[in-house]
Design an enzyme around this catalytic site. Structure first.
Site, PDB file in Angstrom:
ATOM      1  N   GLN A 104       0.854  -1.193   0.000  1.00 50.02           N
ATOM      2  CA  GLN A 104       0.000   0.000   0.000  1.00 50.02           C
ATOM      3  C   GLN A 104       0.885   1.236   0.000  1.00 50.02           C
ATOM      4  OE1 GLN A 104      -2.705   0.090   3.290  1.00 50.02           O
ATOM      5  NE2 GLN A 104      -3.405   2.164   2.890  1.00 50.02           N
ATOM      6  N   ASN A 110      -4.504   8.429  16.695  1.00 45.79           N
ATOM      7  CA  ASN A 110      -5.679   8.525  17.558  1.00 45.79           C
ATOM      8  C   ASN A 110      -6.099   9.962  17.814  1.00 45.79           C
ATOM      9  OD1 ASN A 110      -5.635   5.773  17.639  1.00 45.79           O
ATOM     10  ND2 ASN A 110      -5.236   5.594  19.832  1.00 45.79           N
ATOM     11  N   GLU A 111      -5.135  10.880  17.858  1.00 42.96           N
ATOM     12  CA  GLU A 111      -5.480  12.294  18.055  1.00 42.96           C
ATOM     13  C   GLU A 111      -6.334  12.811  16.900  1.00 42.96           C
ATOM     14  OE1 GLU A 111      -1.864  11.220  20.312  1.00 42.96           O
ATOM     15  OE2 GLU A 111      -2.515  10.963  18.238  1.00 42.96           O
ATOM     16  N   SER A 166       0.860   6.474   2.468  1.00 39.71           N
ATOM     17  CA  SER A 166       1.463   7.434   3.401  1.00 39.71           C
ATOM     18  C   SER A 166       2.767   8.016   2.868  1.00 39.71           C
ATOM     19  CB  SER A 166       1.730   6.765   4.749  1.00 39.71           C
ATOM     20  OG  SER A 166       0.528   6.398   5.374  1.00 39.71           O
ATOM     21  N   GLU A 204     -12.806  -2.935   3.642  1.00 39.52           N
ATOM     22  CA  GLU A 204     -11.948  -3.909   4.295  1.00 39.52           C
ATOM     23  C   GLU A 204     -12.237  -3.933   5.793  1.00 39.52           C
ATOM     24  OE1 GLU A 204     -10.453  -6.393   3.601  1.00 39.52           O
ATOM     25  OE2 GLU A 204      -9.282  -6.738   5.369  1.00 39.52           O
TER      26      GLU A 204
END
Length: 399
Positions: A127, A380-381, A130, A249
Site C-alpha cells: 500500500q 488517535n489524536e 502514506s 476492508e
C-alpha cells in the site's frame, strides 16, 4: 444488536477452524501486523493461495473471479477471527484493499489481469499511500504523476516518496496514490494506480524500527513510468477509490477482538507464573483488580466490534463507529502489553532474545510494537477530531 450466530455461520466457522488447523504455516512469533522474514514468504504465499482456493478469501468478489455473492456478509470476519485465534499468518500485503478497489472501480481488463494473480498469490501487493508529511493527513500527499502521451501509449511519470510501507521489500505490485492535478483542492486531483514494483526508478529501503525488525520501508519513485491503463477508476478520482476500498476492508477489524482475548489469556498465565513476594502475582489483590479491569475492557472491545458489525449488516453505520473502535482497541492493546511487561519487574527491562526473558521476549516486542497501532490507520489524536466533528457534529477546528 444480536450477537447470536446463525446455524449456517456457526457451521462455516467450524469448517474454517478445521482448515486453518490443517494448513496454517505455523504460529507467528511477533505481535501485530508484521512483515515476514524472506525465508517464510514462500510458505505464506502457498497458504494464502489455499485460502483463496478453498473460498475463504475473496468471498465478496464477483462470481466469475471466485466470489460467492450469496455468502453471509460476516463470513470474511469469521475467517479473519479464526486466523487470529490460531495465531498464524494472515495474508501479507494490501491485496484485500486493492481487490476491493478493482472490484468496485477497475475495468474488466484490470480485473481479468490482476484478480487471478491475487488469488494464486503470484503477486504480493503493498500500500503506497502514506508519505513523510502525509500520514494521518493523507490528502496532503505530494507524490506527483504527470501524464505523457495519448491513447494506448499514454503513461504517467511518477516522482515522490512513500513511507511506512509494510511488505514493500516483498511486494510485486503497489496500490499507489499520486497527485495528478496540483491545482485542485487537496482531496481532489489524486489518482489511484496499480504499480509494478519492478519498474525502473523504484528504490525500496527497509526501515529498522524500535522493535529491531524492518517491517516498514521507504519507497522512492524517480521518473517511474506507469501505463495509463493501470489507472484504477478515473483520473483525479483516486480519493474516492481509496476511501471506498478502506471502508470495505472490515474483516481485519473483527480479528482485533480475538487478538485481545488471546493476549488476555497470556496475561493471566503470566500473572500465575510470575512471583510477587514469593507468591503468584495473581494472588495479589492489586494485580487481580488490574487484570479484572483489563478483562472488562477486552469484553467492551468485543461488544464494540459486534455493534459495528450489526450496524454494517443493517446499513446503519455511523461516522464515529470505525474511529472509536480503532482508538479503543489500540489503547487497550497498549495497556495489556504494558501491564505484561510491568508484571515482570526488573526482568521487563531485558531485551527480546535474552535467554532469561519470559516467553522468549514476546512481551518486550509486543510493548514496543503496540504504539504503532495508535498511529497506523490514522493517529488517535486525529481520529478523536473525526469523532467530534463527524460523529458528534461539533464545530470544526479553525483552519
Amino acid at each position: 444488536m444480536r450477537q447470536d450466530p446463525t446455524p449456517e455461520l456457526a457451521a462455516f466457522r467450524r469448517k474454517v477452524r478445521a482448515f486453518v488447523a490443517e494448513h496454517a504455516p505455523g504460529v507467528k512469533t511477533h505481535a501485530g501486523v508484521r512483515a515476514p522474514e524472506p525465508a517464510l514468504l514462500p510458505a505464506i504465499r502457498a497458504w494464502t493461495a489455499k485460502l483463496y482456493e478453498a473460498g475463504y478469501l475473496g468471498i465478496d468478489w464477483p462470481a466469475e473471479y471466485g466470489g460467492r455473492p450469496d455468502a453471509h456478509p460476516l463470513e470474511p470476519s469469521v475467517v479473519a477471527e479464526e486466523i487470529a485465534r490460531a495465531r498464524t499468518w494472515a495474508p501479507v500485503g494490501a491485496a484485500a484493499l486493492v481487490s476491493a478497489a478493482l472490484v468496485d472501480f477497475g475495468t474488466d481488463t484490470q480485473r481479468a489481469r490482476f484478480l487471478p494473480r491475487i488469488r494464486a498469490c503470484d503477486d504480493v501487493w503493498c500500500q503506497l499511500f502514506s508519505e513523510p508529511e502525509a500520514g494521518s493527513d493523507l490528502a496532503s500527499l505530494r507524490t506527483r504523476a504527470r501524464r505523457e502521451g495519448e491513447g494506448a501509449d499514454a503513461v504517467f511519470v511518477v516522482d515522490g516518496q512513500k513511507v511506512w510501507t509494510t511488505n514493500g521489500r516483498h511486494a510485486d505490485m503497489g496500490y499507489l496514490l499520486a497527485r495528478t492535478d496540483p491545482r485542485a483542492p487537496k482531496h481532489r486531483g489524486i489518482t489511484a494506480f496499480a504499480l509494478d514494483m519492478r519498474s525502473p526508478g523504484i528504490d525500496v529501503r527497509p526501515l529498522r524500527e524500535i522493535t529491531g525488525s524492518a517491517d516498514f520501508n521507504e519507497v522512492f519513485l524517480d521518473g517511474v513510468r506507469i501505463p495509463a491503463a493501470n489507472v484504477i477508476g478515473r483520473v483525479n478520482d483516486g480519493w474516492r477509490v481509496a476511501m471506498s476500498s478502506l471502508a470495505r476492508e472490515r474483516s481485519a477489524v473483527a480479528a482485533r477482538g480475538v487478538e485481545l482475548f488471546a493476549v488476555l489469556d497470556d496475561l493471566l498465565r503470566l500473572a500465575q507464573e510470575v512471583p510477587v513476594d514469593g507468591r503468584p502475582a495473581l494472588d495479589d489483590t492489586a494485580t487481580r483488580q488490574a487484570v479484572g479491569e483489563l478483562a472488562a475492557r477486552v469484553q467492551v472491545n468485543a461488544a464494540l466490534i459486534a455493534l459495528a458489525q450489526s450496524r454494517m449488516l443493517h446499513g446503519t453505520e455511523q461516522p464515529a463507529d470505525a474511529p472509536l473502535g480503532k482508538i479503543f482497541f489500540s489503547e487497550l492493546n497498549y495497556d495489556l502489553a504494558d501491564f505484561g511487561l510491568r508484571l515482570q519487574g526488573t526482568d521487563g527491562l531485558l531485551t527480546e532474545g535474552d535467554p532469561a526473558t519470559v516467553a522468549q521476549g514476546w512481551w518486550q516486542d509486543a510493548h514496543l510494537y503496540s504504539r504503532a497501532y495508535t498511529i497506523a490507520g490514522g493517529a488517535n489524536e486525529v481520529l478523536r477530531t473525526q469523532v467530534a466533528e463527524r460523529g458528534l457534529g461539533m464545530p470544526r477546528e479553525p483552519r
